[in-house]
Write an enzyme that holds these catalytic residues in place. Structure first.
Site, PDB file in Angstrom:
ATOM      1  CE1 TYR A  72      -4.305  -1.386   0.259  1.00  0.00           C
ATOM      2  CE2 TYR A  72      -3.211  -2.966   1.702  1.00  0.00           C
ATOM      3  CZ  TYR A  72      -4.301  -2.593   0.926  1.00  0.00           C
ATOM      4  OH  TYR A  72      -5.390  -3.431   0.830  1.00  0.00           O
ATOM      5  CD  GLU A  73       3.474   2.263  -3.978  1.00  0.00           C
ATOM      6  OE1 GLU A  73       3.409   3.297  -4.669  1.00  0.00           O
ATOM      7  OE2 GLU A  73       4.090   1.245  -4.330  1.00  0.00           O
TER       8      GLU A  73
END
Length: 307
Positions: free
Chosen positions: A156-157
């Site tokens: 996840y970014e």
């Protein structure tokens, strides 16, 4: 005579302590024959069998990506109900089983999240810790068992949740999947961004014991990174994720970081000789296909060579 015996005893004790110290250092040094590669995100027809696999490394494919978003044209978050977003035509359950049966050193995992989905940013968006974890465990268990997978990677970014919520959701997910025997490894894929690091460091603080590898995205640093800068970045992140197996990384799309042309393999050799290299990972097989996986071959040869 007594003094002589005492001297010999002290000498032997020093030797034993030195051997014990050396043995402990070898135990603590990361096992540096791990090669990992993301695959399937760009739908360019790349197959597991396209990649060269050196029998003397541990080889992990990471399917990119499983995302807790709807698969419709206007994708929206599903609170932990994961769907497959990789190239399933070329990377199917039967093809996973086939590559693993052909190569005993191959494992296959899936990566969660990624940068984008449906033309927009992919956000980590739980409604609550309990609901997200429950949905994620259920949906991922189904996918992992259908595809005969071995582990998960957290990538996840972007976040619609604070660091502590992220830490609890991901930490409990990994812990539950491991306790249930669904996965044998888990990794995280942070990069040097304040928001990203705040979330992953919160996760590391409380759940480092269930995280096996740190796929740090060193290619997210500036293009033109030098060898000395790369070594410095590696040392910084080794300190941030203290005790973790930190992998060196490069991108084959030319986006950034230390490139092979500028000394990536020189830096990796230096880290390996110091007992600091946890392995190498590449983003991504999809980009490497056009060049015949040249850097994948070099990476595995480096990892397979004696230290």
């Amino acid at each position: 005579m007594g003094f002589s015996k005492l001297f010999v005893a002290l000498l032997m004790l020093q030797v034993l302590l030195a051997v014990a110290s050396s043995t402990q250092e070898n135990i603590n040094a990361p096992k540096s024959d791990l090669f990992r590669e993301y695959i399937g995100a760009e739908f360019n027809g790349v197959k597991f069998t396209d990649l060269p696999i050196n029998p003397n490394v541990e080889f992990h494919y990471l399917l990119a990506f499983a995302i807790d978003y709807t698969t419709s044209s206007s994708s929206s978050p599903t609170d932990g109900k994961f769907n497959v977003f990789w190239d399933t035509d070329n990377l199917s359950p039967s093809q996973v089983s086939s590559i693993k049966s052909q190569h005993s050193n191959v494992k296959v995992g899936l990566s969660l999240g990624g940068d984008s989905v449906g033309g927009g940013s992919c956000y980590f968006s739980p409604s609550s810790v309990d609901s997200w974890v429950s949905n994620a465990v259920s949906s991922l268990t189904k996918i992992i068992q259908e595809y005969n997978l071995d582990g998960i990677d957290i990538d996840y970014e972007h976040f619609h949740a604070d660091p502590d919520t992220f830490a609890e959701c991901i930490g409990k997910l990994i812990t539950t999947l491991k306790n249930n025997g669904v996965i044998s490894f888990a990794s995280i894929a942070p990069f040097d961004d304040d928001e990203v690091q705040s979330h992953y460091l919160a996760l590391w603080k409380n759940y480092a014991h269930v995280i096996d590898y740190v796929n740090f995205q060193f290619y997210a640093y500036d293009q033109g990174t030098t060898i000395s800068q790369f070594i410095k970045y590696f040392q910084t992140q080794s300190s941030n994720y203290k005790g973790g197996n930190i992998l060196a990384s490069m991108s084959t799309d030319g986006s950034g970081g230390l490139s092979p042309e500028n000394g990536f393999f020189t830096a990796c050799n230096r880290l390996k000789s110091q007992g600091k290299l946890g392995g190498i990972f590449v983003w991504s097989a999809d980009d490497s296909k056009a060049s015949g996986f040249l850097y994948e071959k070099q990476s595995q040869a480096l990892l397979a060579a004696p230290r």
